[in-house]
Design a protein around this motif. Structure first.
Motif, PDB file in Angstrom:
ATOM      1  N   LEU A  81      23.666  28.712  31.820  1.00  0.00           N
ATOM      2  CA  LEU A  81      23.704  28.801  30.359  1.00  0.00           C
ATOM      3  C   LEU A  81      24.223  30.168  29.919  1.00  0.00           C
ATOM      4  O   LEU A  81      25.058  30.262  29.003  1.00  0.00           O
ATOM      5  CB  LEU A  81      22.312  28.542  29.793  1.00  0.00           C
ATOM      6  N   ASN A  98      27.997  30.982  27.967  1.00  0.00           N
ATOM      7  CA  ASN A  98      27.970  31.607  26.650  1.00  0.00           C
ATOM      8  C   ASN A  98      28.560  33.014  26.669  1.00  0.00           C
ATOM      9  O   ASN A  98      28.295  33.831  25.778  1.00  0.00           O
ATOM     10  CB  ASN A  98      26.539  31.642  26.109  1.00  0.00           C
ATOM     11  N   ASP A 130      24.386  29.525  18.390  1.00  0.00           N
ATOM     12  CA  ASP A 130      24.887  28.711  19.499  1.00  0.00           C
ATOM     13  C   ASP A 130      24.004  28.861  20.733  1.00  0.00           C
ATOM     14  O   ASP A 130      23.753  27.882  21.448  1.00  0.00           O
ATOM     15  CB  ASP A 130      26.326  29.105  19.835  1.00  0.00           C
ATOM     16  N   GLU A 140      20.779  29.547  20.791  1.00  0.00           N
ATOM     17  CA  GLU A 140      19.527  28.840  20.563  1.00  0.00           C
ATOM     18  C   GLU A 140      19.707  27.330  20.689  1.00  0.00           C
ATOM     19  O   GLU A 140      18.861  26.631  21.272  1.00  0.00           O
ATOM     20  CB  GLU A 140      18.965  29.213  19.182  1.00  0.00           C
ATOM     21  N   ALA A 141      20.808  26.814  20.177  1.00  0.00           N
ATOM     22  CA  ALA A 141      21.063  25.377  20.296  1.00  0.00           C
ATOM     23  C   ALA A 141      21.254  24.986  21.751  1.00  0.00           C
ATOM     24  O   ALA A 141      20.758  23.928  22.201  1.00  0.00           O
ATOM     25  CB  ALA A 141      22.299  25.007  19.479  1.00  0.00           C
ATOM     26  N   ASP A 142      21.949  25.812  22.515  1.00  0.00           N
ATOM     27  CA  ASP A 142      22.162  25.544  23.934  1.00  0.00           C
ATOM     28  C   ASP A 142      20.843  25.597  24.697  1.00  0.00           C
ATOM     29  O   ASP A 142      20.582  24.770  25.588  1.00  0.00           O
ATOM     30  CB  ASP A 142      23.152  26.552  24.513  1.00  0.00           C
ATOM     31  N   ASP A 145      17.841  24.962  23.501  1.00  0.00           N
ATOM     32  CA  ASP A 145      17.103  23.738  23.169  1.00  0.00           C
ATOM     33  C   ASP A 145      17.577  22.558  24.021  1.00  0.00           C
ATOM     34  O   ASP A 145      16.773  21.823  24.610  1.00  0.00           O
ATOM     35  CB  ASP A 145      17.293  23.406  21.684  1.00  0.00           C
ATOM     36  N   GLN A 146      18.875  22.388  24.088  1.00  0.00           N
ATOM     37  CA  GLN A 146      19.438  21.246  24.798  1.00  0.00           C
ATOM     38  C   GLN A 146      19.241  21.360  26.312  1.00  0.00           C
ATOM     39  O   GLN A 146      18.935  20.369  26.989  1.00  0.00           O
ATOM     40  CB  GLN A 146      20.925  21.126  24.478  1.00  0.00           C
ATOM     41  N   THR A 147      19.359  22.582  26.837  1.00  0.00           N
ATOM     42  CA  THR A 147      19.290  22.780  28.283  1.00  0.00           C
ATOM     43  C   THR A 147      17.868  22.710  28.820  1.00  0.00           C
ATOM     44  O   THR A 147      17.616  22.108  29.877  1.00  0.00           O
ATOM     45  CB  THR A 147      19.913  24.136  28.665  1.00  0.00           C
ATOM     46  N   ALA A 157      14.994  21.538  27.233  1.00  0.00           N
ATOM     47  CA  ALA A 157      14.132  20.421  26.813  1.00  0.00           C
ATOM     48  C   ALA A 157      13.840  19.448  27.950  1.00  0.00           C
ATOM     49  O   ALA A 157      12.680  19.023  28.123  1.00  0.00           O
ATOM     50  CB  ALA A 157      14.746  19.691  25.627  1.00  0.00           C
ATOM     51  N   PRO A 158      14.826  19.047  28.763  1.00  0.00           N
ATOM     52  CA  PRO A 158      14.516  18.108  29.849  1.00  0.00           C
ATOM     53  C   PRO A 158      13.532  18.660  30.880  1.00  0.00           C
ATOM     54  O   PRO A 158      12.868  17.885  31.579  1.00  0.00           O
ATOM     55  CB  PRO A 158      15.889  17.862  30.503  1.00  0.00           C
TER      56      PRO A 158
END
Length: 291
Positions: A31, A35, A71, A73-75, A77-79, A81-82
Motif C-alpha cells: 500500500l 501510494n 486517497d 485513507e480510502a486505500d 479502508d479498502q486494503t 478491511a478484509p
C-alpha cells in the motif's frame, strides 16, 4: 499556535493492530509503495503468530502528504478491511495539543514547559489549568495561558470539573496530570474525550495517601520509582506507558527520597508524553505496546 516541524514535513505515521494473520506486512508495505511513499521506519510485534494480536507502527515519507491523505485513507479502508484490522494515520508534522493540569507541586509542570521550549516535545500547550495559583507567574513566563479552577471541598467536584471540561472542549488532543492532586470522577473521564496521562510514585499500593516517602523511609525501602499511565475509571490502574526506579540507601532521609523521586517522576513523565505525542503507544485493553 500550530508548529510544523520541518524535519517531519510530509511524514505520516500509520498504526495498525488486530488479529495476526499471514499477508499483513506485505499488504501494508505494498500500500505504501503504490501510494508513492517511502518507508522511514517500521516496528511490529505479535503476541502470538498463531491466533494472537498484531501491532505495527510505520512511518513513511510521501511528497505532498496533505493532498494525498484522502486517497491514503480510502486505500487503507479498502486494503485492511478484509483483515479486520484497526488503523490510525497521522501527519507527523502537526504537533498534538497538550493541556496540563497541576496543583502546588511544580517539578513535573515546569519540566514539561522547559522541554517544550527547548523543542524536545513535539506538542503545543494551549493551557495550564491548576487548582492553585502558586505556579501562575512561572507558567506565564513560558508564554502559556494559565487558568485557575479551584477545587471544591468534599467529594463532589462536579462544578470544578465542569469548568475544566469547558476549557478543554475542542482545544486539546490529550491531557497530562502533572502531579494534579485531585481524583478525577468517572463522569469527567468519560466526557473529556481525549487520552489523559498521569504520573505518580511507584509505591502504590503499599503506601497509599499522604507522606508516602516518609512511610517508605520507615519501611527501609531500597528502590524508589515512578509510573506514568493512561487514566481510567479504575484509580491508578490504567495502562502503563513508562516506569523507572532509583536505588536508595539507609542513609537517605525522607526528604532525600522525595527529591530523588521527583527526578524520576520528571524523567518518566517526559518520556511518556514524548512517546504518546509521537504515536509510539498502542493501547490494547489494559496493556500497552510501546515502539
Amino acid at each position: 499556535m500550530t508548529v510544523h516541524t520541518d524535519a517531519l514535513r510530509d511524514h505520516a505515521c500509520l498504526i495498525v493492530h488486530g488479529p495476526d494473520q499471514p499477508g499483513l506486512v506485505a499488504a501494508v508495505t505494498a500500500l505504501v509503495t503504490r501510494n508513492n511513499a517511502n518507508i522511514v521506519s517500521l516496528d511490529q510485534y505479535s503476541s502470538d503468530p498463531a491466533g494472537g494480536q498484531f501491532f505495527q507502527r510505520l512511518v513513511f515519507h510521501r511528497p505532498d502528504l496533505a493532498a494525498a491523505f484522502p486517497d491514503l485513507e480510502a486505500d487503507l479502508d479498502q486494503t485492511l478491511a478484509p483483515y479486520g484490522m484497526q488503523w490510525r494515520l497521522t501527519d507527523q508534522s502537526v504537533p498534538k495539543r497538550m493541556a496540563i493540569l497541576a496543583s502546588t507541586s511544580d517539578h513535573c509542570l515546569l519540566d514539561l514547559l522547559w522541554r517544550h521550549r527547548r523543542g524536545e516535545l513535539p506538542v503545543t500547550i494551549p493551557m495550564v489549568i491548576s487548582n492553585h495559583t502558586n505556579t501562575a507567574e512561572d507558567v506565564r513566563t513560558f508564554g502559556v495561558p494559565f487558568f485557575h479552577v479551584p477545587s471544591q471541598s468534599g467529594a463532589d467536584k462536579s462544578a470544578s470539573e465542569t469548568e475544566i471540561l469547558k476549557l478543554l472542549a475542542g482545544n486539546v488532543d490529550f491531557v497530562v496530570l502533572a502531579r494534579y492532586m485531585q481524583i478525577l470522577s468517572a463522569d469527567f473521564i468519560e466526557q473529556v474525550g481525549v487520552p489523559v496521562i498521569n504520573i505518580h510514585h511507584s509505591f502504590l499500593p503499599a503506601f497509599i495517601g499522604a507522606a508516602p516517602y516518609r512511610k517508605a523511609k520507615e519501611r527501609g525501602v531500597k528502590l524508589i520509582g515512578a509510573t506514568s499511565h493512561y487514566v481510567t475509571t479504575d484509580l491508578d490502574e490504567g495502562p502503563i506507558i513508562e516506569q523507572d526506579v532509583a536505588r536508595v540507601t539507609h542513609a537517605d532521609t525522607a526528604a532525600d527520597l522525595q527529591r530523588r523521586g521527583a527526578d524520576v517522576e520528571r524523567a518518566v513523565l517526559s518520556r511518556a508524553v514524548l512517546w504518546h505525542a509521537q504515536d509510539r503507544v498502542i493501547r490494547d485493553g489494559n496493556h500497552t505496546i510501546v515502539f
